[in-house]
Structure formats: C-alpha cells, structure tokens
Motif scaffolding. Structure first.
Motif, short mmCIF file in Angstrom:
data_model
loop_
_atom_site.label_atom_id
_atom_site.label_comp_id
_atom_site.label_asym_id
_atom_site.label_seq_id
_atom_site.Cartn_x
_atom_site.Cartn_y
_atom_site.Cartn_z
N THR A 103 46.72 37.12 -13.31
CA THR A 103 46.34 36.03 -14.22
C THR A 103 46.71 34.68 -13.62
N LYS A 104 47.89 34.60 -13.03
CA LYS A 104 48.36 33.35 -12.43
C LYS A 104 47.51 32.99 -11.21
N GLN A 105 47.19 33.99 -10.37
CA GLN A 105 46.35 33.74 -9.20
C GLN A 105 44.96 33.26 -9.64
N HIS A 106 44.40 33.90 -10.65
CA HIS A 106 43.07 33.52 -11.15
C HIS A 106 43.08 32.06 -11.61
N ALA A 107 44.10 31.68 -12.35
CA ALA A 107 44.21 30.30 -12.83
C ALA A 107 44.32 29.32 -11.66
N LEU A 108 45.12 29.65 -10.67
CA LEU A 108 45.25 28.78 -9.50
C LEU A 108 43.95 28.71 -8.71
N MET A 109 43.26 29.83 -8.60
CA MET A 109 41.97 29.84 -7.92
C MET A 109 40.98 28.91 -8.62
N MET A 110 40.93 28.97 -9.95
CA MET A 110 40.02 28.10 -10.69
C MET A 110 40.36 26.63 -10.45
N ARG A 111 41.64 26.31 -10.49
CA ARG A 111 42.05 24.92 -10.25
C ARG A 111 41.65 24.45 -8.86
N MET A 112 41.85 25.30 -7.86
CA MET A 112 41.54 24.92 -6.49
C MET A 112 40.03 24.76 -6.28
N VAL A 113 39.24 25.66 -6.85
CA VAL A 113 37.78 25.53 -6.74
C VAL A 113 37.32 24.26 -7.45
N PRO A 147 35.59 29.91 0.82
CA PRO A 147 35.65 29.32 2.16
C PRO A 147 35.82 27.80 2.13
N ALA A 148 35.17 27.14 1.18
CA ALA A 148 35.33 25.68 1.05
C ALA A 148 36.75 25.33 0.62
N VAL A 149 37.33 26.16 -0.24
CA VAL A 149 38.72 25.94 -0.69
C VAL A 149 39.67 26.07 0.50
N CYS A 150 39.46 27.10 1.32
CA CYS A 150 40.32 27.30 2.50
C CYS A 150 40.26 26.10 3.44
N LYS A 151 39.08 25.56 3.64
CA LYS A 151 38.92 24.40 4.52
C LYS A 151 39.52 23.14 3.93
N ALA A 152 39.45 23.00 2.62
CA ALA A 152 39.90 21.77 1.96
C ALA A 152 41.40 21.74 1.69
N ALA A 153 42.07 22.88 1.76
CA ALA A 153 43.51 22.93 1.45
C ALA A 153 44.27 22.01 2.39
N LYS A 154 45.06 21.13 1.82
CA LYS A 154 45.74 20.11 2.62
C LYS A 154 47.19 20.44 2.94
N ASP A 155 47.95 20.84 1.94
CA ASP A 155 49.36 21.11 2.23
C ASP A 155 49.55 22.57 2.64
N GLU A 156 50.69 22.86 3.20
CA GLU A 156 50.97 24.18 3.75
C GLU A 156 50.92 25.28 2.70
N TRP A 157 51.46 25.00 1.51
CA TRP A 157 51.46 26.01 0.46
C TRP A 157 50.03 26.36 0.05
N ALA A 158 49.19 25.35 -0.14
CA ALA A 158 47.79 25.58 -0.54
C ALA A 158 47.03 26.36 0.53
N LYS A 159 47.27 26.02 1.78
CA LYS A 159 46.62 26.75 2.88
C LYS A 159 47.04 28.22 2.89
N ASP A 160 48.34 28.45 2.75
CA ASP A 160 48.87 29.82 2.75
C ASP A 160 48.31 30.62 1.57
N PHE A 161 48.27 30.00 0.39
CA PHE A 161 47.75 30.68 -0.78
C PHE A 161 46.27 31.01 -0.60
N ALA A 162 45.49 30.04 -0.14
CA ALA A 162 44.06 30.25 0.05
C ALA A 162 43.78 31.37 1.05
N LEU A 163 44.50 31.36 2.16
CA LEU A 163 44.30 32.41 3.16
C LEU A 163 44.76 33.77 2.64
#
Length: 79
Positions: free
Chosen positions: A48-58, A17-33
C-alpha cells in the motif's frame, strides 16, 4: 467530492521509465530502480505504501513535464 479510482499498477508502471529518469535524489532513484526490478517478478504487487509513493512520483513527473495541461497541446488542423 471526486472519487476517481486509484491508478492500477499497470498504469503506473507504464510511466515508470520516465519516473526512473526524472528521479533526482539518491533515495528516489533507489526506490524507482527497486520498483522497476521488483515489477519484473511474476505476481508482484506493491505494498500500500509503495503504491502511494508510486502514484506521487508518477504525478510529479507529469506535473513538471506539463503534458496535456493546456489548449496548445495539440495543434488544430484547419481547412
């Protein structure tokens, strides 16, 4: 070499939920949602790719928030 285990999906989703709120650009928001919606499905696991991106965003959220990064995070109770 530091060989800590990767965070589990449950650990990452706890912060999502914190990642979703903090996402700034459109791509990050779309991915988080998208991850938030997909994670509600029974037996869903990220690729595997989603997991890696999730770790980076958190990690990015907590890096900017500065949670627990200094001695003053918890006030000392002195007698």
């Amino acid at each position: 070499m530091n060989m800590q285990p990767l965070p589990t999906v449950e650990e990452l989703l706890w912060s999502w939920p914190a990642v979703c709120k903090a996402a700034k650009d459109e791509w990050a928001k779309d991915f988080a949602l998208s991850i938030a919606k997909q994670s509600r499905h029974k037996n869903w696991t990220p690729s595997t790719k989603q997991h890696a991106l999730m770790m980076r965003m958190v990690n990015e959220v907590y890096r900017h928030r500065g949670d627990f990064d200094g001695r003053d995070d918890f006030p000392l109770i002195e007698d």
